[in-house]
Design a protein around this motif. Structure first.
Motif, PDB file in Angstrom:
ATOM      1  N   PRO A 189     -14.191  10.744  12.920  1.00 55.00           N
ATOM      2  CA  PRO A 189     -13.156  11.891  12.827  1.00 55.00           C
ATOM      3  C   PRO A 189     -12.334  11.013  13.805  1.00 55.00           C
ATOM      4  O   PRO A 189     -12.512  10.657  15.004  1.00 55.00           O
ATOM      5  N   SER A 190     -11.620  10.523  14.489  1.00 51.63           N
ATOM      6  CA  SER A 190     -10.331  10.444  14.472  1.00 51.63           C
ATOM      7  C   SER A 190      -8.575  10.329  14.542  1.00 51.63           C
ATOM      8  O   SER A 190      -8.800  11.443  13.598  1.00 51.63           O
ATOM      9  N   VAL A 191      -8.030  10.512  14.754  1.00 50.23           N
ATOM     10  CA  VAL A 191      -6.323  10.669  15.086  1.00 50.23           C
ATOM     11  C   VAL A 191      -5.428   8.671  14.733  1.00 50.23           C
ATOM     12  O   VAL A 191      -6.078   7.774  16.499  1.00 50.23           O
ATOM     13  N   SER A 192      -5.143   9.104  14.319  1.00 43.03           N
ATOM     14  CA  SER A 192      -4.471   7.729  14.007  1.00 43.03           C
ATOM     15  C   SER A 192      -3.360   7.381  14.016  1.00 43.03           C
ATOM     16  O   SER A 192      -2.653   8.506  13.739  1.00 43.03           O
ATOM     17  N   GLU A 193      -2.145   6.894  14.679  1.00 42.88           N
ATOM     18  CA  GLU A 193      -0.874   6.747  14.802  1.00 42.88           C
ATOM     19  C   GLU A 193      -0.200   5.558  13.772  1.00 42.88           C
ATOM     20  O   GLU A 193       0.872   4.635  14.618  1.00 42.88           O
ATOM     21  N   PRO A 214      -3.222  -5.086 -11.597  1.00 48.48           N
ATOM     22  CA  PRO A 214      -2.263  -5.696 -12.047  1.00 48.48           C
ATOM     23  C   PRO A 214      -1.650  -6.682 -11.765  1.00 48.48           C
ATOM     24  O   PRO A 214      -0.665  -5.934 -11.099  1.00 48.48           O
ATOM     25  N   GLU A 215      -1.263  -7.890 -11.721  1.00 53.50           N
ATOM     26  CA  GLU A 215      -0.213  -9.003 -11.700  1.00 53.50           C
ATOM     27  C   GLU A 215       1.172  -8.236 -12.332  1.00 53.50           C
ATOM     28  O   GLU A 215       1.672  -7.538 -13.027  1.00 53.50           O
ATOM     29  N   GLY A 216       2.335  -7.590 -11.102  1.00 50.29           N
ATOM     30  CA  GLY A 216       2.919  -7.266 -11.631  1.00 50.29           C
ATOM     31  C   GLY A 216       3.549  -5.769 -11.425  1.00 50.29           C
ATOM     32  O   GLY A 216       4.163  -5.222 -11.278  1.00 50.29           O
ATOM     33  N   ALA A 217       2.056  -5.032 -10.936  1.00 50.95           N
ATOM     34  CA  ALA A 217       2.132  -3.808 -10.953  1.00 50.95           C
ATOM     35  C   ALA A 217       2.037  -3.361  -9.695  1.00 50.95           C
ATOM     36  O   ALA A 217       1.597  -4.219  -8.919  1.00 50.95           O
ATOM     37  N   ALA A 218       2.199  -1.743  -9.210  1.00 51.36           N
ATOM     38  CA  ALA A 218       3.037  -1.840  -7.436  1.00 51.36           C
ATOM     39  C   ALA A 218       2.520  -2.804  -6.944  1.00 51.36           C
ATOM     40  O   ALA A 218       2.069  -2.687  -5.671  1.00 51.36           O
ATOM     41  N   THR A 219       3.976  -3.369  -6.790  1.00 47.18           N
ATOM     42  CA  THR A 219       4.409  -3.887  -5.477  1.00 47.18           C
ATOM     43  C   THR A 219       4.807  -4.195  -4.515  1.00 47.18           C
ATOM     44  O   THR A 219       4.802  -5.013  -3.642  1.00 47.18           O
ATOM     45  N   ASP A 220       4.484  -2.488  -3.991  1.00 48.17           N
ATOM     46  CA  ASP A 220       5.788  -2.006  -2.382  1.00 48.17           C
ATOM     47  C   ASP A 220       4.165  -1.094  -1.921  1.00 48.17           C
ATOM     48  O   ASP A 220       3.973  -1.364  -1.016  1.00 48.17           O
ATOM     49  N   SER A 221       2.637  -1.357  -3.014  1.00 53.61           N
ATOM     50  CA  SER A 221       1.195  -0.996  -2.895  1.00 53.61           C
ATOM     51  C   SER A 221       0.812  -2.300  -1.387  1.00 53.61           C
ATOM     52  O   SER A 221       0.944  -3.061  -1.898  1.00 53.61           O
ATOM     53  N   ARG A 222       0.030  -1.906  -0.546  1.00 52.38           N
ATOM     54  CA  ARG A 222      -0.656  -2.711   0.662  1.00 52.38           C
ATOM     55  C   ARG A 222      -2.086  -2.179   0.661  1.00 52.38           C
ATOM     56  O   ARG A 222      -2.179  -1.060   0.446  1.00 52.38           O
ATOM     57  N   ASN A 223      -2.874  -3.082   0.684  1.00 53.92           N
ATOM     58  CA  ASN A 223      -4.405  -2.807   1.133  1.00 53.92           C
ATOM     59  C   ASN A 223      -4.144  -2.284   1.959  1.00 53.92           C
ATOM     60  O   ASN A 223      -4.374  -3.169   3.096  1.00 53.92           O
ATOM     61  N   ASN A 224      -4.715  -1.042   2.535  1.00 52.20           N
ATOM     62  CA  ASN A 224      -4.432  -0.962   3.866  1.00 52.20           C
ATOM     63  C   ASN A 224      -6.261   0.388   4.128  1.00 52.20           C
ATOM     64  O   ASN A 224      -6.108   1.028   4.580  1.00 52.20           O
ATOM     65  N   LEU A 225      -7.200  -0.162   3.398  1.00 50.11           N
ATOM     66  CA  LEU A 225      -8.003   0.604   3.381  1.00 50.11           C
ATOM     67  C   LEU A 225      -9.269   0.803   5.015  1.00 50.11           C
ATOM     68  O   LEU A 225      -9.516   1.787   4.912  1.00 50.11           O
ATOM     69  N   ALA A 226      -8.665  -0.826   5.488  1.00 47.67           N
ATOM     70  CA  ALA A 226      -9.109  -0.691   7.005  1.00 47.67           C
ATOM     71  C   ALA A 226      -8.348   0.740   7.157  1.00 47.67           C
ATOM     72  O   ALA A 226      -8.916   1.732   8.752  1.00 47.67           O
ATOM     73  N   VAL A 227      -7.477   0.662   7.505  1.00 44.47           N
ATOM     74  CA  VAL A 227      -6.512   1.795   8.674  1.00 44.47           C
ATOM     75  C   VAL A 227      -7.499   3.668   7.646  1.00 44.47           C
ATOM     76  O   VAL A 227      -6.892   4.523   8.609  1.00 44.47           O
ATOM     77  N   LEU A 228      -7.022   3.601   6.704  1.00 41.43           N
ATOM     78  CA  LEU A 228      -7.622   4.310   5.767  1.00 41.43           C
ATOM     79  C   LEU A 228      -8.719   5.094   6.399  1.00 41.43           C
ATOM     80  O   LEU A 228      -9.078   6.456   6.408  1.00 41.43           O
ATOM     81  N   GLY A 230     -10.225   4.168   8.571  1.00 43.64           N
ATOM     82  CA  GLY A 230     -10.460   4.636  10.360  1.00 43.64           C
ATOM     83  C   GLY A 230     -10.865   3.604  11.542  1.00 43.64           C
ATOM     84  O   GLY A 230     -11.610   3.482  12.358  1.00 43.64           O
ATOM     85  N   GLU A 231     -10.749   2.345  11.024  1.00 43.17           N
ATOM     86  CA  GLU A 231     -11.524   1.023  11.613  1.00 43.17           C
ATOM     87  C   GLU A 231     -10.911   0.181  11.825  1.00 43.17           C
ATOM     88  O   GLU A 231     -10.786  -0.736  12.369  1.00 43.17           O
ATOM     89  N   SER A 232      -9.599   0.106  11.973  1.00 35.57           N
ATOM     90  CA  SER A 232      -8.332  -0.265  12.187  1.00 35.57           C
ATOM     91  C   SER A 232      -6.688   0.418  12.327  1.00 35.57           C
ATOM     92  O   SER A 232      -6.645   1.560  11.837  1.00 35.57           O
ATOM     93  N   GLU A 233      -6.176  -0.258  13.777  1.00 35.02           N
ATOM     94  CA  GLU A 233      -5.513   0.758  14.172  1.00 35.02           C
ATOM     95  C   GLU A 233      -3.527  -0.063  13.182  1.00 35.02           C
ATOM     96  O   GLU A 233      -2.745  -0.432  13.831  1.00 35.02           O
ATOM     97  N   GLU A 234      -4.176  -1.393  12.928  1.00 31.36           N
ATOM     98  CA  GLU A 234      -2.929  -3.021  12.493  1.00 31.36           C
ATOM     99  C   GLU A 234      -1.785  -1.938  11.556  1.00 31.36           C
ATOM    100  O   GLU A 234      -2.335  -1.276  10.531  1.00 31.36           O
TER     101      GLU A 234
END
Length: 317
Positions: A189-193, A214-228, A230-234
């Motif tokens: 449990p945590s709160v992230s900014e 797939p190549e060319g799909a979801a080009t705006d999506s970023r892998n932010n798994l660590a943030v989601l 709660g392991e990173s605040e980047e």
């Protein structure tokens, strides 16, 4: 169905207000279904029509049944409740229980629906290793088309908290939404900014389950798994926001830039500032999260950099 002109000969809220059990405040006065006039004209499809009061029970029970059927294998459930939207017509067992009219009663119904799903996970001993994501599609709006006492009973409550605007707005209250993620086995449990976007769910979840986007799909999506997790605040490097009014804005570090446009600044129907202006807007969200002080004239170099970045993003494929 048509949003432009009448089809068929069914009664409408505009022509037959005597048939309504909930009356529109602006728009929402077209074909009547279940005693409520809707957005758009409809005809036919009688077997597919709905009773608003039963919708929460129906979709919740089917979601529970799906979890029960799927408990022995990995599953994905997208549960899109209708309670966040108008018309707010909860089941009779919730009516009057909140003291805040249909809007408050619908919130109680939403809370019940979510509770049913969580209790199902508990009963099947799935809670510890099931990811639950609770979020919304846009910021708040009080009067979104029906006379349902939402404005009258609001009192001093500020649905958007310190943020300016609301649904449809290019200000933060239009696009900043709640996000809660629960995975007891993995997330403390945590709160992230940290700055994240729902667009990032695709790349992040793909990474979680070891799948390639797939190549060319979801080009705006970023892998932010660590943030989601709660392991990173980047923070994201930047985030483009697209308001329902059509305007684009860009957040980078503590800055928010809103591109100039000629759309209306204010929506009288919803009593919401849309935030559109003919000149550039720049806000320092670290010092002015309510976006009251446009400092574009004081930081022309920041405006130029962010404008150039936004244009680059708009032309990328």
């Amino acid at each position: 169905m048509s949003f432009r002109e009448p089809i068929g000969d069914e009664p409408t809220g505009r022509a037959n207000p005597e048939l309504l059990k909930m009356h529109p405040s602006h728009g929402h006065d077209m074909t009547i279904v279940n005693g409520i006039s809707r957005i758009g004209y409809m005809t036919g499809g009688k077997a597919a029509r709905w009773v608003d009061e039963d919708m929460a029970d129906t979709i919740t029970s089917r979601a529970v049944n799906f979890i029960e059927r799927s408990q022995d294998e990995p599953f994905f459930l997208y549960f899109s409740t209708h309670d966040i939207h108008v018309p707010r017509v909860p089941h009779p067992r919730f009516v009057g229980k909140s003291g805040m009219g249909p809007r408050g009663d619908a919130m109680l119904q939403l809370d019940w629906s979510v509770g049913q799903l969580l209790r199902t996970l508990d009963s099947l001993q799935l809670t510890e290793n099931t990811i639950v994501i609770f979020t919304s599609d846009n910021g708040p709006v009080v009067d979104d088309g029906y006379h349902d006492e939402a404005v009258e009973k609001l009192g001093e409550h500020q649905p958007a908290g310190p943020f300016r605007g609301g649904k449809y707005s290019t200000f933060e209250a239009g696009t900043r939404v709640p996000l809660l993620i629960r995975w007891p086995n993995k997330i403390e449990p945590s709160v992230s900014e940290a700055l994240v976007s729902q667009v990032d769910f695709l790349a992040s979840v793909a990474n979680l389950v070891s799948q390639e986007v797939p190549e060319g799909a979801a080009t705006d999506s970023r892998n932010n798994l660590a943030v989601l997790m709660g392991e990173s605040e980047e923070d994201r490097e930047f985030l483009v926001e697209h308001a329902a009014s059509g305007a684009l804005s860009l957040i980078q570090e503590n800055w928010k830039y809103i591109e100039p446009n000629d759309r209306p600044f204010y929506n009288e129907n919803t009593d919401i500032e849309l935030g559109n202006m003919s000149e550039p807007q720049l806000y320092d969200l670290s010092a002015d999260q309510s976006e009251q002080q446009n400092v574009a004239s004081q930081h022309p170099e920041v405006v130029a950099e962010m404008q150039a970045l936004l244009e680059k993003v708009k032309t990328q494929k």
